[in-house]
Scaffold this motif. Structure first.
Motif, PDB file in Angstrom:
ATOM      1  N   ASP A  25       0.825  -1.211   0.000  1.00 18.50           N
ATOM      2  CA  ASP A  25       0.000   0.000   0.000  1.00 18.50           C
ATOM      3  C   ASP A  25       0.860   1.262   0.000  1.00 18.50           C
ATOM      4  O   ASP A  25       0.587   2.223   0.710  1.00 18.50           O
ATOM      5  CB  ASP A  25      -0.977   0.004   1.175  1.00 18.50           C
ATOM      6  N   MET A  26       1.927   1.213  -0.801  1.00 17.11           N
ATOM      7  CA  MET A  26       2.793   2.390  -0.931  1.00 17.11           C
ATOM      8  C   MET A  26       2.114   3.417  -1.833  1.00 17.11           C
ATOM      9  O   MET A  26       1.280   3.068  -2.660  1.00 17.11           O
ATOM     10  CB  MET A  26       4.150   1.973  -1.496  1.00 17.11           C
ATOM     11  N   PRO A  27       2.478   4.691  -1.687  1.00 17.22           N
ATOM     12  CA  PRO A  27       1.869   5.729  -2.527  1.00 17.22           C
ATOM     13  C   PRO A  27       2.109   5.467  -4.013  1.00 17.22           C
ATOM     14  O   PRO A  27       3.176   4.986  -4.404  1.00 17.22           O
ATOM     15  CB  PRO A  27       2.591   7.004  -2.099  1.00 17.22           C
ATOM     16  N   ASP A  28       1.109   5.775  -4.818  1.00 17.72           N
ATOM     17  CA  ASP A  28       1.234   5.654  -6.266  1.00 17.72           C
ATOM     18  C   ASP A  28       1.933   6.891  -6.806  1.00 17.72           C
ATOM     19  O   ASP A  28       1.402   7.997  -6.708  1.00 17.72           O
ATOM     20  CB  ASP A  28      -0.146   5.539  -6.928  1.00 17.72           C
ATOM     21  N   LEU A  29       3.115   6.710  -7.349  1.00 17.62           N
ATOM     22  CA  LEU A  29       3.843   7.807  -7.971  1.00 17.62           C
ATOM     23  C   LEU A  29       3.979   7.528  -9.456  1.00 17.62           C
ATOM     24  O   LEU A  29       4.193   6.387  -9.863  1.00 17.62           O
ATOM     25  CB  LEU A  29       5.253   7.947  -7.361  1.00 17.62           C
ATOM     26  N   THR A  30       3.856   8.574 -10.246  1.00 21.46           N
ATOM     27  CA  THR A  30       4.078   8.425 -11.681  1.00 21.46           C
ATOM     28  C   THR A  30       5.571   8.227 -11.915  1.00 21.46           C
ATOM     29  O   THR A  30       6.401   8.462 -11.028  1.00 21.46           O
ATOM     30  CB  THR A  30       3.612   9.672 -12.452  1.00 21.46           C
ATOM     31  N   LYS A  95      10.195  11.092   5.890  1.00 24.19           N
ATOM     32  CA  LYS A  95       9.221  10.199   5.260  1.00 24.19           C
ATOM     33  C   LYS A  95       9.643   9.822   3.843  1.00 24.19           C
ATOM     34  O   LYS A  95       9.507   8.670   3.421  1.00 24.19           O
ATOM     35  CB  LYS A  95       7.838  10.847   5.254  1.00 24.19           C
ATOM     36  N   GLY A  96      10.192  10.775   3.102  1.00 18.90           N
ATOM     37  CA  GLY A  96      10.670  10.490   1.757  1.00 18.90           C
ATOM     38  C   GLY A  96      11.851   9.540   1.770  1.00 18.90           C
ATOM     39  O   GLY A  96      11.938   8.624   0.944  1.00 18.90           O
ATOM     40  N   ALA A  97      12.763   9.741   2.715  1.00  9.89           N
ATOM     41  CA  ALA A  97      13.924   8.852   2.820  1.00  9.89           C
ATOM     42  C   ALA A  97      13.486   7.434   3.169  1.00  9.89           C
ATOM     43  O   ALA A  97      14.001   6.461   2.614  1.00  9.89           O
ATOM     44  CB  ALA A  97      14.898   9.391   3.868  1.00  9.89           C
ATOM     45  N   LEU A  98      12.528   7.312   4.073  1.00  7.54           N
ATOM     46  CA  LEU A  98      12.028   5.985   4.451  1.00  7.54           C
ATOM     47  C   LEU A  98      11.296   5.321   3.293  1.00  7.54           C
ATOM     48  O   LEU A  98      11.409   4.103   3.087  1.00  7.54           O
ATOM     49  CB  LEU A  98      11.119   6.088   5.675  1.00  7.54           C
ATOM     50  N   PHE A  99      10.541   6.103   2.526  1.00  6.55           N
ATOM     51  CA  PHE A  99       9.846   5.577   1.349  1.00  6.55           C
ATOM     52  C   PHE A  99      10.850   4.981   0.364  1.00  6.55           C
ATOM     53  O   PHE A  99      10.677   3.858  -0.121  1.00  6.55           O
ATOM     54  CB  PHE A  99       9.036   6.697   0.680  1.00  6.55           C
ATOM     55  N   LEU A 100      11.917   5.723   0.074  1.00  3.57           N
ATOM     56  CA  LEU A 100      12.898   5.232  -0.891  1.00  3.57           C
ATOM     57  C   LEU A 100      13.713   4.077  -0.339  1.00  3.57           C
ATOM     58  O   LEU A 100      14.109   3.182  -1.094  1.00  3.57           O
ATOM     59  CB  LEU A 100      13.803   6.368  -1.357  1.00  3.57           C
ATOM     60  N   GLU A 101      13.961   4.054   0.961  1.00  7.01           N
ATOM     61  CA  GLU A 101      14.653   2.908   1.548  1.00  7.01           C
ATOM     62  C   GLU A 101      13.805   1.646   1.381  1.00  7.01           C
ATOM     63  O   GLU A 101      14.311   0.589   0.996  1.00  7.01           O
ATOM     64  CB  GLU A 101      14.935   3.156   3.024  1.00  7.01           C
ATOM     65  N   ARG A 102      12.522   1.785   1.620  1.00  2.00           N
ATOM     66  CA  ARG A 102      11.602   0.649   1.452  1.00  2.00           C
ATOM     67  C   ARG A 102      11.535   0.225  -0.016  1.00  2.00           C
ATOM     68  O   ARG A 102      11.548  -0.960  -0.338  1.00  2.00           O
ATOM     69  CB  ARG A 102      10.222   1.050   1.962  1.00  2.00           C
ATOM     70  N   PHE A 103      11.499   1.201  -0.898  1.00  2.00           N
ATOM     71  CA  PHE A 103      11.493   0.917  -2.331  1.00  2.00           C
ATOM     72  C   PHE A 103      12.766   0.173  -2.725  1.00  2.00           C
ATOM     73  O   PHE A 103      12.721  -0.818  -3.457  1.00  2.00           O
ATOM     74  CB  PHE A 103      11.349   2.221  -3.124  1.00  2.00           C
TER      75      PHE A 103
END
Length: 115
Positions: A25-30, A95-103
């Motif tokens: 359920d990660m954010p949908d990014l283009t 939050k952005g850093a954590l998002f990219l780490e998860r990605f």
């Protein structure tokens, strides 16, 4: 490091990463938003709307719309450059850093699953 993949393996990797994003359920990014986000986090700052537009060969409004969405998600912040108020400086967030780490973890897991 060199990684050799066939086109089918590369697409399978991309598919697995996207499925993992949906399942988590990660954010949908283009693709454009993700390219901007990766530029902000992988290339040392400063980052400006003008600079990102020039780099990606798009208009400043295109960058602004992408940043609006990423700002709503808490992935980036913006502030006026105190030295030149015409420029908007893009800031990283936790939050952005954590998002990219998860990605990144999802990319690694998908690559390991190819073996």
């Amino acid at each position: 490091m060199t990684v050799e993949l066939s086109a089918l393996q590369a697409l399978s990797l991309w598919h697995r990463v996207h499925v993992a994003q949906v399942q988590d359920d990660m954010p949908d990014l283009t693709v454009r938003q993700m390219a901007i986000l990766l530029q902000i986090y992988l290339v040392p700052p400063p980052h400006t709307v003008r600079g990102l537009a020039a780099l990606l060969a798009v208009t400043k409004p295109v960058i602004t719309r992408a940043l609006d969405r990423m700002g709503e998600l808490g992935l980036v912040d913006r502030e006026r450059d105190p030295r030149d108020r015409r420029n908007v400086v893009i800031k990283r967030t936790v939050k952005g850093a954590l998002f990219l780490e998860r990605f990144g973890d999802q990319v690694i897991a998908a690559a390991q699953a190819l073996d």
